[in-house]
Scaffold this motif. Structure first.
Motif, mmCIF file in Angstrom:
data_model
loop_
_atom_site.group_PDB
_atom_site.id
_atom_site.type_symbol
_atom_site.label_atom_id
_atom_site.label_comp_id
_atom_site.label_asym_id
_atom_site.label_seq_id
_atom_site.Cartn_x
_atom_site.Cartn_y
_atom_site.Cartn_z
ATOM 1 N N ARG A 74 -24.189 -42.460 -18.029
ATOM 2 C CA ARG A 74 -23.597 -43.014 -16.905
ATOM 3 C C ARG A 74 -22.219 -42.456 -16.447
ATOM 4 O O ARG A 74 -21.945 -42.270 -15.126
ATOM 5 N N TRP A 87 -35.363 -47.755 -14.447
ATOM 6 C CA TRP A 87 -35.703 -46.288 -13.787
ATOM 7 C C TRP A 87 -36.044 -45.478 -14.866
ATOM 8 O O TRP A 87 -36.940 -44.373 -14.616
ATOM 9 N N LEU A 144 -29.497 -41.898 -10.546
ATOM 10 C CA LEU A 144 -28.591 -43.217 -10.614
ATOM 11 C C LEU A 144 -27.395 -42.983 -11.073
ATOM 12 O O LEU A 144 -26.847 -42.203 -12.027
ATOM 13 N N ILE A 162 -30.820 -49.396 -14.992
ATOM 14 C CA ILE A 162 -30.903 -47.882 -15.381
ATOM 15 C C ILE A 162 -32.099 -47.783 -16.374
ATOM 16 O O ILE A 162 -32.726 -46.716 -16.328
ATOM 17 N N SER A 174 -35.428 -39.196 -10.323
ATOM 18 C CA SER A 174 -34.647 -40.082 -9.593
ATOM 19 C C SER A 174 -33.110 -39.790 -10.100
ATOM 20 O O SER A 174 -32.744 -39.100 -11.055
ATOM 21 N N VAL A 176 -24.418 -49.739 -7.708
ATOM 22 C CA VAL A 176 -25.399 -48.836 -8.248
ATOM 23 C C VAL A 176 -26.038 -47.896 -7.316
ATOM 24 O O VAL A 176 -26.607 -48.635 -6.428
ATOM 25 N N THR A 177 -25.592 -46.719 -7.238
ATOM 26 C CA THR A 177 -26.288 -45.795 -6.155
ATOM 27 C C THR A 177 -27.642 -45.250 -6.802
ATOM 28 O O THR A 177 -27.684 -44.614 -7.892
ATOM 29 N N ILE A 178 -28.584 -45.193 -6.035
ATOM 30 C CA ILE A 178 -30.098 -44.814 -6.600
ATOM 31 C C ILE A 178 -30.579 -43.666 -5.406
ATOM 32 O O ILE A 178 -30.402 -43.863 -4.362
#
Length: 512
Positions: free
Chosen positions: A289, A336, A349, A333, A347, A356-358
């Motif tokens: 992350r 996903w 993330l 997360i 994807s 949180v940006t996706i």
């Protein structure tokens, strides 16, 4: 593994030469298969005060002397006494009655055979040449052999689990090995209540698995270390939490009613190993992350080259960018990640101060709606575009997220299509609008008037007094008086278009 110490196992011992007198078909189902705790002998007329549950009782029948004549025949009263004797044994939980023949009398009284058949107690004959102590010793040896076999099984299982933990996918290998050793369905659920791994996933249908996942989620939500049993559609599962209280990592589920001491020790070791593996996975996830947060900064410079070199690939353009400010980052997360592994969904993330940006391919945009519904969160979504416009897409997602609304997906395309005022209705703008309208609202509350509503209806009718008065159900002179009063309270000259436009913006921005 040694035979279970049951009455059937005892009867199978050829050296004891025991003979089952009861008809097997007349006995209750499983009467010979129940675990036999001990073998005891007594000729008391009522030995029940001195007996424990789940034992076999041996007797020579001296207590029946008054009830049975020399030919083994019982009168009416004698048969009644024997029936009462057997009934007491049945109530006490005696699993079998052994009658020693040729010790005090030859043969077994017919009344005793009938009473045992009536009350469902297996009756077996002990020949003269077999002493009662030999039967007790044989059963004691069976218990010892069973205990040794279970300890050997536990040690072997522990070795197998230790080797499984060394495999590349150690956690999955541990659960698979445990399921094989216990011979039951096993499943590992993550901290979000989703099934991480099950070696025999098809053994539990999807609907039951969803229900089990919900129950697991309830256990995790309480945040306490626990082991509990639950039944779903006549299937019983044992749930054991993994991790310490307040920081649970997941739940181990086993489709089994109970565990003996050895199996419980094996499961405990699996819980410990799983907790360590999940902790290591969590540390690795935190590192990923942090890396993704750094890569997000490079993407916001509209240059995807660094992210591609580090990750190997990115979702195929055109892509949509989504942002959620209130998402549970770790659980989201994880969700996903399952889409990637189970369905091949590409994807990206990352976490930042905005949330949180996706980033996903435009063709996978529907998954964002599924995500919002699953977690009950609000997500802003951009229009599809290339990576060269990533920063603009990110800004679009943030603008859509700021639009008023409950949980669900807010798309930038919808926000643009509605109104420029809606796009400008930030929290700061609403505070300014409410401050400007405060005198008007205070007057309405204090006097019971409806000046704010009058202004809104008047502006909605393009400031035409006749139409607005009709809509409000008042005379046009009353309407004009209210408009003048409202203008004075707000210190606005409502005869000019700019003043009316500003007033409309205030009313729309401060709308409840």
């Amino acid at each position: 593994m040694a035979d279970q110490p049951t009455l059937r196992a005892l009867l199978r011992r050829r050296d004891l030469e025991l003979r089952l007198v009861s008809q097997p078909t007349a006995l209750p189902v499983g009467a010979l298969e129940r675990p036999l705790r001990w073998v005891h002998s007594s000729d008391l007329a009522d030995p029940t005060p001195f007996l424990s549950d789940d034992l076999a009782l041996l007797t020579t029948g001296t207590q029946f002397d008054a009830a049975v004549d020399g030919n083994g025949t019982a009168g009416t009263n004698g048969a009644s006494d024997i029936d009462a004797y057997v009934a007491r044994l049945a109530d006490r939980g005696v699993l079998g009655l052994g009658f020693g023949t040729e010790v005090h009398r030859s043969g077994i009284p017919d009344a005793l055979i009938d009473a045992c058949a009536l009350h469902g107690i297996p009756l077996f004959e002990v020949p003269y040449r077999t002493p009662f102590i030999a039967i007790a010793r044989a059963h004691s040896e069976a218990i010892a052999a069973q205990a040794y076999a279970r300890r050997s099984w536990a040690l072997d299982a522990q070795r197998g689990l230790a080797l499984a933990a060394l495999r590349p996918r150690g956690l999955e290998a541990i659960i698979t090995e445990l399921s094989r050793r216990l011979g039951v369905w096993a499943g590992m659920f993550d901290a979000a209540g989703a099934l991480l791994h099950s070696p025999s996933r098809d053994a539990v249908d999807r609907e039951l698995l969803d229900t089990l996942g919900e129950r697991v989620g309830d256990v995790l939500a309480r945040g306490l270390e626990a082991g509990q049993s639950l039944t779903i559609d006549d299937r019983t599962f044992l749930l054991s939490t993994i991790g310490r209280g307040g920081h649970l990592r997941g739940v181990l589920a086993l489709e089994i009613d109970t565990l003996d001491a050895e199996a419980r020790a094996v499961v405990t070791s699996v819980i410990a190993m799983s907790g360590l593996a999940l902790e290591q996975n969590e540390q690795s996830a935190r590192s990923r992350r942090r890396l993704h947060s750094q890569l997000l900064r490079s993407l916001l410079s509209d240059d995807p080259s660094i992210a591609r070199r580090v990750l190997g690939s990115l979702p195929v353009a055109p892509v949509v960018v989504a942002v959620s400010g209130d998402a549970p980052a770790a659980a989201l997360i994880d969700w996903w990640e399952r889409q990637r592994t189970e369905h091949g969904v590409a994807s990206f993330l990352a976490e930042s101060d905005d949330g949180v940006t996706i980033c996903v391919a435009a063709e996978d945009e529907a998954l964002i709606d599924e995500l919002a519904a699953r977690f009950g969160i609000r997500i802003g979504v951009s229009e599809p575009d290339a990576y060269a416009a990533f920063s603009r897409s990110h800004a679009q997602a943030l603008a859509a997220l700021r639009q008023r609304g409950a949980s669900g997906v807010a798309r930038y395309a919808d926000a643009v299509g509605s109104s420029i005022l809606s796009a400008l209705a930030t929290d700061e703008a609403r505070l300014v609008a409410e401050s400007h309208l405060a005198p008007l609202r205070a007057h309405d509350i204090g006097t019971g008037s409806a000046l704010e509503q009058t202004l809104r209806v008047w502006l909605e009718h393009d400031a035409r007094a006749e139409q607005a008065a009709t809509a409000l159900g008042v005379h046009r002179h009353t309407l004009r008086s209210r408009i003048a009063q409202a203008g004075a309270l707000l210190d606005i000259d409502l005869a000019s278009f700019p003043a009316r436009a500003e007033l409309w913006a205030l009313l729309e921005t401060a709308r409840d």
